[in-house]
Scaffold this motif. Structure first.
Motif, PDB file in Angstrom:
ATOM      1  N   UNK A 227      -4.692 -21.608  -8.848  1.00 46.53           N
ATOM      2  CA  UNK A 227      -4.717 -22.326  -7.573  1.00 46.53           C
ATOM      3  C   UNK A 227      -6.127 -22.501  -7.018  1.00 46.53           C
ATOM      4  N   UNK A 228      -7.131 -22.146  -7.803  1.00 53.56           N
ATOM      5  CA  UNK A 228      -8.511 -22.143  -7.317  1.00 53.56           C
ATOM      6  C   UNK A 228      -8.941 -23.491  -6.763  1.00 53.56           C
ATOM      7  N   UNK A 229      -8.766 -24.554  -7.528  1.00 53.50           N
ATOM      8  CA  UNK A 229      -9.241 -25.870  -7.100  1.00 53.50           C
ATOM      9  C   UNK A 229      -8.455 -26.362  -5.888  1.00 53.50           C
ATOM     10  N   UNK A 230      -7.125 -26.215  -5.928  1.00 48.83           N
ATOM     11  CA  UNK A 230      -6.307 -26.678  -4.808  1.00 48.83           C
ATOM     12  C   UNK A 230      -6.642 -25.940  -3.520  1.00 48.83           C
ATOM     13  N   UNK A 231      -6.830 -24.636  -3.615  1.00 43.84           N
ATOM     14  CA  UNK A 231      -7.136 -23.852  -2.424  1.00 43.84           C
ATOM     15  C   UNK A 231      -8.509 -24.224  -1.868  1.00 43.84           C
ATOM     16  N   UNK A 232      -9.474 -24.422  -2.757  1.00 42.88           N
ATOM     17  CA  UNK A 232     -10.824 -24.784  -2.318  1.00 42.88           C
ATOM     18  C   UNK A 232     -10.822 -26.114  -1.579  1.00 42.88           C
ATOM     19  N   UNK A 258       0.084 -27.837   7.433  1.00 41.07           N
ATOM     20  CA  UNK A 258       0.364 -29.136   6.807  1.00 41.07           C
ATOM     21  C   UNK A 258      -0.434 -29.316   5.514  1.00 41.07           C
ATOM     22  N   UNK A 259      -1.701 -28.934   5.531  1.00 44.89           N
ATOM     23  CA  UNK A 259      -2.567 -29.117   4.361  1.00 44.89           C
ATOM     24  C   UNK A 259      -2.143 -28.220   3.215  1.00 44.89           C
ATOM     25  N   UNK A 260      -1.838 -26.951   3.501  1.00 44.89           N
ATOM     26  CA  UNK A 260      -1.419 -26.031   2.446  1.00 44.89           C
ATOM     27  C   UNK A 260      -0.068 -26.430   1.864  1.00 44.89           C
ATOM     28  N   UNK A 261       0.784 -26.968   2.712  1.00 47.50           N
ATOM     29  CA  UNK A 261       2.086 -27.449   2.227  1.00 47.50           C
ATOM     30  C   UNK A 261       1.906 -28.639   1.292  1.00 47.50           C
ATOM     31  N   UNK A 262       0.996 -29.552   1.665  1.00 52.47           N
ATOM     32  CA  UNK A 262       0.735 -30.727   0.829  1.00 52.47           C
ATOM     33  C   UNK A 262       0.144 -30.325  -0.520  1.00 52.47           C
ATOM     34  N   UNK A 263      -0.628 -29.234  -0.529  1.00 53.69           N
ATOM     35  CA  UNK A 263      -1.236 -28.726  -1.762  1.00 53.69           C
ATOM     36  C   UNK A 263      -0.309 -27.783  -2.525  1.00 53.69           C
ATOM     37  N   UNK A 264       0.884 -27.554  -1.958  1.00 53.72           N
ATOM     38  CA  UNK A 264       1.881 -26.662  -2.568  1.00 53.72           C
ATOM     39  C   UNK A 264       1.317 -25.248  -2.748  1.00 53.72           C
ATOM     40  N   UNK A 265       0.703 -24.759  -1.688  1.00 58.50           N
ATOM     41  CA  UNK A 265       0.143 -23.412  -1.690  1.00 58.50           C
ATOM     42  C   UNK A 265       0.948 -22.518  -0.753  1.00 58.50           C
TER      43      UNK A 265
END
Length: 265
Positions: A227-232, A258-265
Motif C-alpha cells: 500500500x506504499x504508493x497509494x498511501x503516499x 473520503x480520500x482513503x476510501x477512494x484509495x481503498x485504504x
C-alpha cells in the motif's frame, strides 16, 4: 477572543504583544521577524525591538517564549536563517552541491562535507546564511558546523518517498503541528489533518514526513508494504486539498475519510 494582529513588512511588533515568559530563557524569534536591537543588561521579551519581514499574523507562545509570523498562503519563499527546507541537488562543484530551494532564486550552496549526493537527490537542510543584498548566495547545511555530525531532526538525504508542493503558509502550519506533542497537536492552528491521517494509517505502518518552509513536503510510507504508493499519494492529496481549500477541522476529517476510501485504504 482578541482580534489577530496582522503585520506588514517593516511594521514594528508592539511591545505589549510580545510573550512575557517567567523563565530566564531568551526570546526565540521565529520566521517572518527580524531582531533590530537587544539591550545588553538582562534582556526581557518586553524590551526587544522586532520588525516584520513578511506579511502575516503575529503568533506568540509564552510557554516556549517564542514569537513568529504566520504567513498567508502563497507560493513565494524568501530564505531566512535557520529555516528548514527541502532542496534538490542540481549539480556539484569542487566544494559545493548546488541545490534548488525555489525556482525563482539562485541555487543554494551545500558543502561537500555533507553526505554524498548526486543530481536529483532531495536533502532536508537548514538555512545557514542568506547573505546581504540582491543576488546574495544562500548557504544550507545538514550537519552541525561545530561537530561536523548530522543535525538532529532528520537532516540529510531524503531517500524514497514522494515530494508534494504546498503553500508556504501551509508549510508553517505543518511545522508547528509536527513540533507539538501528541497531546497538543490536535487542532494546532486549526490543523487536524496530520493527526487524523496518523490514526487511520497506523494499522498499515504509518508514515514519515519532512516539511520545508520553502513550500515542499516529503512523504514516505515505506512501511506500508503493497500500500506504499497509494498511501503516499493519499497523504499528499489530503495535505494539498486542505491547503488549497483552506478546510476547517471538520472538513479536513471528511477529506481524509473520503480520500482513503477512494484509495481503498
Amino acid at each position: 477572543m482578541s482580534t489577530p494582529l496582522i503585520l506588514l513588512p517593516g511594521d514594528e511588533v508592539p511591545k505589549d504583544q510580545l510573550p512575557h515568559s517567567k523563565s530566564n530563557n531568551p526570546l526565540k524569534v521565529g520566521p517572518g521577524l527580524r531582531l533590530l536591537s537587544q539591550p545588553s543588561a538582562k534582556p526581557t521579551s518586553s524590551n526587544h525591538v522586532l520588525t516584520a519581514t513578511q506579511a502575516g499574523i503575529l503568533t506568540t507562545d509564552a510557554k516556549r517564549n517564542n514569537v513568529s509570523i504566520l504567513s498567508f498562503s502563497n507560493r513565494r519563499y524568501i530564505p531566512a536563517m535557520n529555516d528548514l527546507v527541502i532542496a534538490q541537488v542540481h549539480h556539484s562543484s569542487v566544494d559545493f552541491f548546488h541545490c534548488i530551494v525555489t525556482p525563482h532564486t539562485a541555487h543554494a550552496l551545500l558543502g561537500q562535507l555533507s553526505p554524498q549526493l548526486k543530481q536529483g537527490d532531495l536533502v532536508y537542510a537548514r538555512v545557514l546564511s542568506v547573505g546581504v543584498g540582491a543576488g546574495a548566495e544562500v548557504e544550507i547545511t545538514c550537519v552541525h558546523p561545530a561537530t561536523g555530525k548530522a543535525e538532529p531532526g532528520g537532516m540529510g538525504p531524503l531517500n524514497g518517498g514522494m515530494m508534494f508542493d504546498i503553500s508556504t503558509g501551509m508549510a508553517t502550519r505543518l511545522l508547528r503541528a509536527s513540533s507539538s506533542s501528541a497531546d497538543e497537536n490536535e487542532g494546532v492552528d486549526g490543523l487536524v489533518v496530520l493527526s487524523e491521517l496518523g490514526k487511520k494509517l497506523e494499522s498499515i505502518g504509518g508514515f514519515e514526513l519532512a516539511v520545508g518552509r520553502n513550500g515542499k513536503v516529503w512523504v514516505d510510507c515505506s512501511n506500508a508494504g503493497e500500500n506504499e504508493v497509494k498511501a503516499t499519494i493519499a497523504i499528499g492529496q489530503c495535505l494539498q486539498g486542505t491547503d488549497e481549500h483552506n478546510l476547517n477541522p471538520t472538513d479536513q476529517k471528511k477529506l481524509v475519510t473520503r480520500t482513503l476510501k477512494a484509495m481503498k485504504l
